[in-house]
Design an enzyme around this catalytic site. Sequence first.
Site, short mmCIF file in Angstrom:
data_model
loop_
_atom_site.label_atom_id
_atom_site.label_comp_id
_atom_site.label_asym_id
_atom_site.label_seq_id
_atom_site.Cartn_x
_atom_site.Cartn_y
_atom_site.Cartn_z
N LEU A 83 -0.95 -0.23 -11.03
CA LEU A 83 -2.00 -1.24 -11.00
C LEU A 83 -1.98 -1.92 -9.64
CD1 LEU A 83 -4.13 -3.13 -12.37
CD2 LEU A 83 -2.18 -4.57 -13.06
N HIS A 84 -3.12 -1.89 -8.95
CA HIS A 84 -3.26 -2.62 -7.69
C HIS A 84 -3.63 -4.06 -8.04
CE1 HIS A 84 -3.19 0.69 -4.73
NE2 HIS A 84 -3.64 1.41 -5.76
N CYS A 85 -2.89 -5.01 -7.48
CA CYS A 85 -3.12 -6.43 -7.67
C CYS A 85 -3.40 -7.02 -6.30
CB CYS A 85 -1.89 -7.09 -8.29
SG CYS A 85 -1.31 -6.29 -9.80
#
Length: 145
Positions: free
Chosen positions: A108-110
């Site tokens: 997951l890119h945050c």
Amino acid sequence: MAGTAAASPSCIFCQIARSSTTTTLLHTDEKVVAFQDINPSASRHYLVIPVDHIATVKDLRRRTEDYSLVSHMLNVGQTLLSRDAPNSIQYRFGFHQPPLNSVNHLHLHCLALPYVPRWRRVKYSSLGPLGGFIEARKLLERLKP
């Protein structure tokens, strides 16, 4: 969980998840770990990955376990960014879909925006039926049992 496999010795994210690298972990629990992206696209850019090897979003299914995992990944990312980048203009959370994912381990890119440099925003665009970037909330809608 669909697509779950034993740790892959050649997978860099499996190595990070098992603390076999010098990568500084920002969060760790029995399900996920989080760390800074080595090539950040925003003022803060973190990755949240499952400890168990799941190759891509395409390996997730409409089932409680997968929904729960992605929801937990999102909660961890939101907590980290609200702690570390409280004044960001906007946050984005999502996944690259094959063939545009860079590592075959779910991540997951945050992102705490703005993008740095600004052109990097194209990497985080949806390409409709071709895939591209999928927002975490949209993926959760797809996985809801």
